[in-house]
Design a protein around this motif. Structure first.
Motif, PDB file in Angstrom:
ATOM      1  N   PRO A 104      35.724 -16.401   1.169  1.00 56.64           N
ATOM      2  CA  PRO A 104      35.573 -16.011   2.548  1.00 56.64           C
ATOM      3  C   PRO A 104      34.057 -15.456   3.034  1.00 56.64           C
ATOM      4  O   PRO A 104      33.112 -15.680   2.323  1.00 56.64           O
ATOM      5  CB  PRO A 104      36.143 -14.629   2.426  1.00 56.64           C
ATOM      6  N   MET A 105      34.068 -15.360   4.457  1.00 55.44           N
ATOM      7  CA  MET A 105      32.746 -14.838   5.020  1.00 55.44           C
ATOM      8  C   MET A 105      33.018 -13.525   5.228  1.00 55.44           C
ATOM      9  O   MET A 105      33.785 -12.791   5.548  1.00 55.44           O
ATOM     10  CB  MET A 105      32.679 -15.423   6.463  1.00 55.44           C
ATOM     11  N   LEU A 106      31.941 -12.575   4.525  1.00 58.36           N
ATOM     12  CA  LEU A 106      31.998 -11.022   4.551  1.00 58.36           C
ATOM     13  C   LEU A 106      31.272 -10.535   5.632  1.00 58.36           C
ATOM     14  O   LEU A 106      29.963 -10.949   5.793  1.00 58.36           O
ATOM     15  CB  LEU A 106      31.732 -10.429   3.037  1.00 58.36           C
ATOM     16  N   ILE A 107      31.744  -9.577   6.565  1.00 57.26           N
ATOM     17  CA  ILE A 107      31.124  -9.231   7.724  1.00 57.26           C
ATOM     18  C   ILE A 107      31.263  -7.581   7.559  1.00 57.26           C
ATOM     19  O   ILE A 107      32.168  -7.081   7.131  1.00 57.26           O
ATOM     20  CB  ILE A 107      31.656  -9.567   8.954  1.00 57.26           C
ATOM     21  N   GLU A 108      30.203  -6.861   7.814  1.00 54.44           N
ATOM     22  CA  GLU A 108      30.156  -5.428   7.732  1.00 54.44           C
ATOM     23  C   GLU A 108      31.083  -5.115   8.979  1.00 54.44           C
ATOM     24  O   GLU A 108      30.869  -5.489  10.164  1.00 54.44           O
ATOM     25  CB  GLU A 108      28.717  -5.142   7.910  1.00 54.44           C
TER      26      GLU A 108
ATOM     27  N   PRO B 142      38.639 -26.432  -4.506  1.00 49.48           N
ATOM     28  CA  PRO B 142      37.965 -26.325  -3.214  1.00 49.48           C
ATOM     29  C   PRO B 142      38.185 -27.554  -2.446  1.00 49.48           C
ATOM     30  O   PRO B 142      38.336 -28.698  -2.884  1.00 49.48           O
ATOM     31  CB  PRO B 142      36.218 -26.374  -3.772  1.00 49.48           C
ATOM     32  N   ARG B 143      38.019 -27.367  -1.144  1.00 53.37           N
ATOM     33  CA  ARG B 143      38.580 -28.642  -0.140  1.00 53.37           C
ATOM     34  C   ARG B 143      37.381 -29.746  -0.409  1.00 53.37           C
ATOM     35  O   ARG B 143      37.545 -30.862   0.086  1.00 53.37           O
ATOM     36  CB  ARG B 143      38.873 -28.202   1.353  1.00 53.37           C
ATOM     37  N   SER B 144      36.240 -29.174  -0.480  1.00 54.82           N
ATOM     38  CA  SER B 144      35.102 -30.017  -0.384  1.00 54.82           C
ATOM     39  C   SER B 144      34.998 -30.992  -1.698  1.00 54.82           C
ATOM     40  O   SER B 144      34.174 -31.825  -1.702  1.00 54.82           O
ATOM     41  CB  SER B 144      33.719 -29.357  -0.588  1.00 54.82           C
TER      42      SER B 144
ATOM     43  N   PHE C  63      34.999  -1.049   6.237  1.00 53.31           N
ATOM     44  CA  PHE C  63      33.703  -1.017   6.179  1.00 53.31           C
ATOM     45  C   PHE C  63      33.045  -2.485   5.977  1.00 53.31           C
ATOM     46  O   PHE C  63      31.876  -2.588   6.204  1.00 53.31           O
ATOM     47  CB  PHE C  63      32.888   0.114   5.365  1.00 53.31           C
ATOM     48  N   THR C  64      33.807  -3.272   5.462  1.00 55.89           N
ATOM     49  CA  THR C  64      33.543  -4.743   5.246  1.00 55.89           C
ATOM     50  C   THR C  64      34.939  -5.675   5.093  1.00 55.89           C
ATOM     51  O   THR C  64      35.854  -5.029   4.750  1.00 55.89           O
ATOM     52  CB  THR C  64      33.090  -5.069   3.571  1.00 55.89           C
ATOM     53  N   VAL C  65      34.765  -6.546   5.844  1.00 57.68           N
ATOM     54  CA  VAL C  65      35.987  -7.367   6.274  1.00 57.68           C
ATOM     55  C   VAL C  65      35.678  -8.820   5.634  1.00 57.68           C
ATOM     56  O   VAL C  65      34.733  -9.470   5.495  1.00 57.68           O
ATOM     57  CB  VAL C  65      36.571  -7.717   7.393  1.00 57.68           C
ATOM     58  N   ALA C  66      36.814  -9.560   5.040  1.00 58.18           N
ATOM     59  CA  ALA C  66      36.651 -10.890   4.604  1.00 58.18           C
ATOM     60  C   ALA C  66      37.564 -11.750   5.562  1.00 58.18           C
ATOM     61  O   ALA C  66      38.611 -11.503   5.548  1.00 58.18           O
ATOM     62  CB  ALA C  66      37.213 -10.834   3.381  1.00 58.18           C
ATOM     63  N   LEU C  67      36.796 -12.795   6.087  1.00 61.88           N
ATOM     64  CA  LEU C  67      37.354 -13.761   7.216  1.00 61.88           C
ATOM     65  C   LEU C  67      37.622 -15.043   6.252  1.00 61.88           C
ATOM     66  O   LEU C  67      36.736 -15.637   5.698  1.00 61.88           O
ATOM     67  CB  LEU C  67      36.579 -13.892   8.294  1.00 61.88           C
ATOM     68  N   CYS C  68      38.974 -15.663   6.540  1.00 63.81           N
ATOM     69  CA  CYS C  68      39.161 -16.631   5.837  1.00 63.81           C
ATOM     70  C   CYS C  68      38.441 -18.000   6.318  1.00 63.81           C
ATOM     71  O   CYS C  68      38.492 -18.111   7.569  1.00 63.81           O
ATOM     72  CB  CYS C  68      40.774 -16.838   5.996  1.00 63.81           C
ATOM     73  N   LEU C  69      37.783 -18.693   5.573  1.00 65.81           N
ATOM     74  CA  LEU C  69      37.219 -20.208   6.087  1.00 65.81           C
ATOM     75  C   LEU C  69      37.935 -21.321   5.436  1.00 65.81           C
ATOM     76  O   LEU C  69      37.706 -22.315   5.917  1.00 65.81           O
ATOM     77  CB  LEU C  69      35.644 -19.977   5.244  1.00 65.81           C
ATOM     78  N   CYS C  70      39.086 -21.177   4.648  1.00 69.31           N
ATOM     79  CA  CYS C  70      39.756 -22.276   4.088  1.00 69.31           C
ATOM     80  C   CYS C  70      40.921 -22.488   4.895  1.00 69.31           C
ATOM     81  O   CYS C  70      41.224 -23.544   4.616  1.00 69.31           O
ATOM     82  CB  CYS C  70      39.884 -22.124   2.727  1.00 69.31           C
ATOM     83  N   GLY C  71      41.441 -21.622   5.777  1.00 64.07           N
ATOM     84  CA  GLY C  71      42.697 -21.742   6.399  1.00 64.07           C
ATOM     85  C   GLY C  71      43.802 -21.756   5.708  1.00 64.07           C
ATOM     86  O   GLY C  71      44.832 -21.901   6.021  1.00 64.07           O
TER      87      GLY C  71
ATOM     88  N   SER D 162      43.595 -16.848  -1.211  1.00 62.31           N
ATOM     89  CA  SER D 162      44.597 -17.816  -1.396  1.00 62.31           C
ATOM     90  C   SER D 162      43.529 -19.067  -1.843  1.00 62.31           C
ATOM     91  O   SER D 162      43.956 -20.006  -2.799  1.00 62.31           O
ATOM     92  CB  SER D 162      45.260 -18.473  -0.036  1.00 62.31           C
ATOM     93  N   HIS D 163      42.533 -19.157  -1.531  1.00 60.75           N
ATOM     94  CA  HIS D 163      41.335 -19.890  -1.851  1.00 60.75           C
ATOM     95  C   HIS D 163      41.119 -20.022  -3.518  1.00 60.75           C
ATOM     96  O   HIS D 163      40.752 -20.952  -3.967  1.00 60.75           O
ATOM     97  CB  HIS D 163      40.055 -19.641  -1.202  1.00 60.75           C
ATOM     98  N   ARG D 164      41.514 -19.013  -4.034  1.00 58.70           N
ATOM     99  CA  ARG D 164      41.167 -18.967  -5.722  1.00 58.70           C
ATOM    100  C   ARG D 164      42.320 -19.779  -6.210  1.00 58.70           C
ATOM    101  O   ARG D 164      41.898 -20.195  -7.385  1.00 58.70           O
ATOM    102  CB  ARG D 164      41.355 -17.591  -6.033  1.00 58.70           C
ATOM    103  N   ARG D 165      43.517 -20.183  -5.651  1.00 56.48           N
ATOM    104  CA  ARG D 165      44.600 -20.754  -6.337  1.00 56.48           C
ATOM    105  C   ARG D 165      44.563 -22.228  -6.214  1.00 56.48           C
ATOM    106  O   ARG D 165      45.339 -22.893  -6.681  1.00 56.48           O
ATOM    107  CB  ARG D 165      46.195 -20.080  -5.736  1.00 56.48           C
TER     108      ARG D 165
END
Length: 75
Positions: free
Chosen positions: A19-23, A66-68, A41-49, A60-63
């Motif tokens: 994920p993308m981590l954002i303060e 990688p798509r790439s 204080f930190t959020v994780a945004l999904c990049l894999c959909g 979910s990306h761990r299961r």
């Protein structure tokens, strides 16, 4: 949303297969025009959909590979 950090910029951390981590706190504008907010204080945004809680990452990306097509080095 006001930046409560003074002059300090917001930190965004990206990786290759996660994920993308954002303060936070953050407001996220969704493609449908909606807005969601998190006060963490930190959020994780999904990049894999793959997240069932999109736009938030639920790991979910761990299961799945990688798509790439890149494979992680076995150690």
């Amino acid at each position: 949303m006001p930046n409560n950090r003074g002059d300090r910029p917001v930190r965004v951390t990206t990786g290759t297969d996660g994920p993308m981590l954002i303060e936070g706190p953050v407001e996220v504008a969704l493609p449908d025009g909606g807005v969601v907010r998190s006060d963490r204080f930190t959020v994780a945004l999904c990049l894999c959909g793959r997240s069932a809680r999109y736009p938030w990452c639920d790991t979910s990306h761990r299961r799945r590979p990688p798509r790439s097509g890149r494979q992680r080095n076995a150690q």
